[in-house]
Design an enzyme around this catalytic site. Sequence first.
Site, PDB file in Angstrom:
ATOM      1  N   LYS A   1      45.400  40.612  39.699  1.00  0.00           N
ATOM      2  CA  LYS A   1      44.246  39.800  39.271  1.00  0.00           C
ATOM      3  C   LYS A   1      44.765  38.473  38.761  1.00  0.00           C
ATOM      4  O   LYS A   1      45.909  38.371  38.325  1.00  0.00           O
ATOM      5  CB  LYS A   1      43.498  40.510  38.139  1.00  0.00           C
ATOM      6  CG  LYS A   1      42.060  40.078  37.999  1.00  0.00           C
ATOM      7  CD  LYS A   1      41.174  40.830  38.970  1.00  0.00           C
ATOM      8  CE  LYS A   1      39.737  40.369  38.921  1.00  0.00           C
ATOM      9  NZ  LYS A   1      38.859  41.330  39.612  1.00  0.00           N
TER      10      LYS A   1
ATOM     11  N   ASP B   1      35.952  36.272  41.940  1.00  0.00           N
ATOM     12  CA  ASP B   1      35.454  37.085  40.832  1.00  0.00           C
ATOM     13  C   ASP B   1      34.488  36.144  40.106  1.00  0.00           C
ATOM     14  O   ASP B   1      34.007  35.172  40.718  1.00  0.00           O
ATOM     15  CB  ASP B   1      36.615  37.567  39.936  1.00  0.00           C
ATOM     16  CG  ASP B   1      36.229  38.698  38.984  1.00  0.00           C
ATOM     17  OD1 ASP B   1      36.251  39.866  39.400  1.00  0.00           O
ATOM     18  OD2 ASP B   1      35.870  38.415  37.816  1.00  0.00           O
TER      19      ASP B   1
END
Length: 445
Positions: A126, A166
């Site tokens: 991430k 995201d």
Amino acid sequence: MDARLEAIRDTVLARNPGEAEFHQAVVEVFESLGPVHDRHPEFLEAAILERLCEPERQIIFRVPWTDDQGRVQINRGFRVEFNSALGPYKGGLRFHPSVYLGIVKFLGFEQIFKNALTGMPIGGGKGGSDFDPRGRSDAEVMRFCQSFMTELYRHIGEYTDVPAGDIGVGGREIGYLFGQYKRITNRYESGVLTGKGISWGGSLVRPEATGFGTVIFTEEMLKTRGTSFDGQRVVVSGSGNVAINAVAKAQALGATVVACSDSSGYVVDEAGIDVGLLRQVKETERGRLKDYSLRRSGVSYVEGGSVWDVDATVALPCATQNELDGDAAARLVRNGLLAIGEGANMPSTREAIAVFQEAGVLFGPGKAANAGGVATSALEMQQNASRDSWSFEHTEQRLTDIMVGIHHRCASTADEYGQPGNYVLGANIGGFVKVADAMLAQGLI
Ligand code: GLU
């Protein structure tokens, strides 16, 4: 929690001070894993958990850029390459002022198990930045993305690490990031990013996938109680990409979605949210939900407050972490909640999860329920690798099969470990065992 795991947990928390969200994600997983270690002492022997909690690589970098007034701005960029046992690191980039290392690590940690559950060959990672795209012009967003990629490009690649979107990173940002990657490397490497535009290597259904997948997973949970979305009264939090597509899919299955929210307030629309108008306001105009209420009759707008005050039989939290606390959970349960499917990552606090589980409400944790987004990213990578592009119908069918498969894996793992209906346990153990087996097989690395 299992005493052997408690000691490991304490060390992990002490080694990572001040990272509350990462701690929360770690503790939640550890609480499920006692029974696995009874059956698999070799995992403890090989220190699989200690290794899993230590990212393989963490990259933090300066992102300098100039705003439209010519002023220099500095943000911080992150990429945490958490685990590559099952494939290249895979996971989104979040651009939001709340981003710091603890957020990126919680998201990266969850991503390992989520990605494992999809059954696709993808590891966990991430990244993101504390850059706030809200109120910024397209030109500012482009300059920021170009600067961000000017550092990030050296760490990523089709076989290494594949970022996506995201919160705060959608098609526009992925476009600017891809353009800069191509320019620096002189390679049209489609598989380096997912969430691309459909005419330049993207996949149909990827924009819809997280919201659609959350509803498909929740529908599977409802089926175990002999019911379905048809006729349910649904509340969705958020009004970004995940929320909008969750609203669309829930209504396509016959539910009425009566409320959704943004960071300023929420709307109640008893006739059912008008998805076309919602898309127009939030996606085309990048506006606020208040504008939705001004353009449709019979809609009330509540400034501030909590969307969880609206009663529902199914709740789909699709906004952000820790948006639904124990009090909100208790209120929803009192008001007749049947099921909750997490479209966001870790939206329910630990107290909220305990309330849902004690009440016997169907609870689909994010790492299972929202895995449709990253699963469809893996389908995008497959299309890129074969220089192919699939039809909407075919891709949606693949997504549906994957979500039904994840539900089955979680439910059967929960059964196997003697806790039928516990999707938290099923998701954590189901994801963990797959990664742990691969780590054992690959030796001490
Ligand atoms: N950010 C999404 C998630 O939380 C998608 C990641 C991806 O497509 O790589 O899973």
